[in-house]
Design a protein around this motif. Structure first.
Motif, short mmCIF file in Angstrom:
data_model
loop_
_atom_site.label_atom_id
_atom_site.label_comp_id
_atom_site.label_asym_id
_atom_site.label_seq_id
_atom_site.Cartn_x
_atom_site.Cartn_y
_atom_site.Cartn_z
N ASP A 2 0.83 -1.21 0.00
CA ASP A 2 0.00 0.00 0.00
C ASP A 2 0.86 1.25 0.00
O ASP A 2 0.56 2.24 -0.67
N PHE A 14 2.96 14.70 -8.15
CA PHE A 14 3.83 15.87 -8.06
C PHE A 14 4.41 16.24 -9.42
O PHE A 14 4.31 17.39 -9.85
N PHE A 70 -0.76 14.67 -5.29
CA PHE A 70 0.17 15.32 -4.36
C PHE A 70 -0.49 16.51 -3.68
O PHE A 70 -0.42 16.68 -2.46
N LEU A 74 -1.27 17.10 0.26
CA LEU A 74 -0.76 18.30 0.93
C LEU A 74 -1.90 19.04 1.62
O LEU A 74 -1.78 19.50 2.76
N LEU A 77 -2.95 17.18 4.73
CA LEU A 77 -2.04 17.46 5.85
C LEU A 77 -2.35 18.82 6.45
O LEU A 77 -2.34 19.00 7.66
N ARG A 78 -2.63 19.79 5.55
CA ARG A 78 -2.99 21.14 6.01
C ARG A 78 -4.28 21.10 6.84
O ARG A 78 -4.45 21.88 7.76
N ILE A 80 -5.08 18.98 8.92
CA ILE A 80 -4.79 18.58 10.29
C ILE A 80 -4.21 19.74 11.07
O ILE A 80 -4.61 20.00 12.20
N PHE A 81 -3.26 20.46 10.45
CA PHE A 81 -2.55 21.50 11.19
C PHE A 81 -3.17 22.88 11.03
O PHE A 81 -2.91 23.76 11.84
N PRO B 19 6.05 23.74 -2.76
CA PRO B 19 5.07 22.83 -2.16
C PRO B 19 5.73 21.57 -1.59
O PRO B 19 5.24 20.99 -0.64
N LEU B 20 6.87 21.18 -2.22
CA LEU B 20 7.55 19.98 -1.76
C LEU B 20 8.07 20.17 -0.34
O LEU B 20 7.96 19.29 0.52
N GLU B 22 6.90 22.27 1.85
CA GLU B 22 5.75 22.31 2.76
C GLU B 22 5.28 20.91 3.09
O GLU B 22 4.98 20.58 4.24
N PHE B 23 5.26 20.07 2.03
CA PHE B 23 4.78 18.70 2.23
C PHE B 23 5.67 17.96 3.22
O PHE B 23 5.19 17.30 4.14
N LEU B 26 5.17 19.23 6.82
CA LEU B 26 3.92 18.78 7.43
C LEU B 26 3.95 17.29 7.70
O LEU B 26 3.50 16.82 8.75
N ALA B 27 4.48 16.53 6.72
CA ALA B 27 4.52 15.07 6.89
C ALA B 27 5.41 14.69 8.06
O ALA B 27 5.06 13.82 8.86
N GLY B 29 6.08 16.58 10.62
CA GLY B 29 5.36 16.99 11.83
C GLY B 29 4.35 15.95 12.25
O GLY B 29 4.27 15.57 13.41
N LEU B 30 3.61 15.45 11.25
CA LEU B 30 2.57 14.45 11.54
C LEU B 30 3.19 13.16 12.05
O LEU B 30 2.74 12.57 13.03
N LEU B 33 4.40 13.54 15.46
CA LEU B 33 3.26 13.54 16.39
C LEU B 33 2.81 12.11 16.67
O LEU B 33 2.60 11.71 17.84
N PHE B 168 -6.27 8.23 12.23
CA PHE B 168 -5.81 9.08 11.14
C PHE B 168 -6.32 8.65 9.78
O PHE B 168 -6.37 9.45 8.86
N LEU B 175 -4.97 0.44 5.39
CA LEU B 175 -3.88 0.41 6.37
C LEU B 175 -4.32 -0.34 7.62
O LEU B 175 -3.58 -1.12 8.20
#
Lengths: 149, 275
Positions: A2, A14, A70, A74, A77-78, A80-81, B19-20, B22-23, B26-27, B29-30, B33, B168, B175
């Motif tokens: 997966d 991307f 992508f 992104l 993820l945004r 969440i935060f 954007p890369l 940023e990704f 954030l990833a 950070g997650l 966490l 999540f 998953l």
């Protein structure tokens, strides 16, 4: 397994997404320059005497832009935060400008387009909430005036 | 009013930035966490697991292990294993559990400690052992996990992982099904120190029951060294590497002054004369 599929989709999203976006922006900028002579304004009233207007008609243009994998991740993820969803900004920007351009292109012989409005809608969202294709549509419409020479 | 056509110099509607980047930010950070939550809850499990009384454990496990409870021990080999466990329990271990042995018809050389005293022995293991002492060591090793409540720790950590995954990704994500299918495996993946402690417990049991520790390492000598990543999921791959394990056990036996004698022959396989 997966995870591999996920990472491949992410990479595909991307690279394909960035390529499509760069190409689209180049096309938008070129066409915006070409159509610069045709003003599109939001004014409802213009001080053009009635007799000078040869024709008035409604023109519209719409554009549907999809999000890539992508960008969607992104944005997730945004979600969440919190904060600015930068990945969707270009999407909306492209859709708005593309629909304006298409509207202008459909009124290439006009002198001015007045009372221009832009509307945005998300489409491709199923009621079940799962497996939705998130993309958005922007419609730009206005009144194209052709003036007497 | 004069209309001057011109294009805006900058696009204010699009925030500049990669954007890369940023990704990844954030990833990371997650993931950080999640790792933090897993670590904290894992520590909580480690703290809590030894404090769960066996009575509560039995009650909690009963609905989950209902199918195990019902299966009658018809197989003479199971009866034989059961008697061996009962003997160990009665004479030496004195653990607050009612142990039940089950036989799993699979080729894996494996034994698993499930909650509420259910020990599952794989047929592959039974085929490998040749002496009663060998078998008693394996059973006592599993009992050692109960003594240290390792099985609850493993299970608890598995549950924490499941809970985080469903938090999540949603309850019915791929998953989650992946995790639940590997949970059986992860719950028996104990740390090396836990395995060593269970080994020490088993060695003491063996010495107590037979008066010597002969045959304790026989099974490990028969097992091939785990080779390559293909055997990572193998039960013994999570145990200290076999050779190290044998030398550790021998060293421990010397330190404790356990003697070694010839092991008792095993008649379990035929099911005739059991201990």
């Amino acid at each position: 397994m997966d995870l591999i599929i996920f990472l491949m989709l992410l990479a595909l999203g991307f690279f394909a997404g960035s390529y499509a976006e760069k190409r689209h922006y180049r096309s938008i900028e070129r066409r915006e320059k070409a159509l610069l002579r045709l003003p599109a304004v939001t004014l409802k009233k213009v001080d053009i005497p009635q007799g000078k207007v040869r024709s008035a008609r409604m023109v519209h243009g719409s554009a549907v832009i999809s999000v890539d994998y992508f960008k969607r991740m992104l944005a997730a993820l945004r979600n969440i935060f919190g904060g600015k969803v930068k990945s969707y900004e270009t999407l909306l920007d492209r859709a708005r400008r593309e629909s304006l351009l298409r509207m202008k292109e459909s009124a290439a012989d006009a002198d001015i387009i007045v009372n221009v409005r832009i509307e945005t809608a998300t489409i491709g969202r199923s009621s079940r909430g799962k497996q939705r294709i998130s993309c958005l549509e922007t419609v730009a419409y206005g009144t194209a005036l052709t003036l007497e020479k | 009013m004069k209309y001057t056509p011109r294009l805006p110099e900058t696009n204010v509607n699009v925030t500049p930035g990669s954007p890369l980047k940023e990704f990844f930010l954030l990833a990371c950070g997650l993931l950080g966490l999640i790792a933090g939550i897993y670590l904290l809850l894992g520590l909580a499990v480690d703290w809590l697991a030894p404090r769960i009384p066996p009575g509560l454990e039995n009650r909690m496990a009963a609905p989950l292990l209902h199918s195990l409870e019902k299966t009658p021990a018809k197989d003479p080999r199971v009866r034989c294993l059961q008697r061996l466990v009962d003997e160990l329990q009665a004479h030496c271990a004195h653990l607050p559990y009612h142990f039940r042995v089950h036989l799993q018809d699979a080729d894996a050389v494996n034994a698993v400690a499930l909650p509420a005293g259910h020990i599952v022995v794989y047929r592959g293991l039974l085929d490998k052992v040749s002496s009663e002492n060998e078998l008693a060591f394996v059973l006592a090793h599993e009992m050692g996990h109960y003594a240290h409540r390792d099985h609850l720790r493993g299970l608890g950590r598995g549950l924490v992982l499941m809970a985080i995954a469903s938090l999540f990704t949603g309850a019915d994500s791929s998953l989650n099904s992946l995790l639940s299918s590997t949970l059986n495996l992860s719950e028996m993946r104990f740390s090396r120190s836990q395995e060593s402690q269970a080994d020490a417990f088993a060695l003491a049991e063996l010495n107590c029951y037979y008066g010597h520790v002969g045959g304790a390492v026989d099974l490990f000598e028969k097992l091939p060294e785990p080779a390559g990543p293909a055997s990572v999921t193998h039960y013994f791959a999570s145990h200290p590497a076999n050779r190290k394990r044998i030398s550790d056990l021998k060293k421990l036996a010397r330190e404790k002054g356990y003697s070694e004698d010839s092991p008792k022959p095993l008649n379990c396989a035929s099911g005739e004369s059991c201990p």
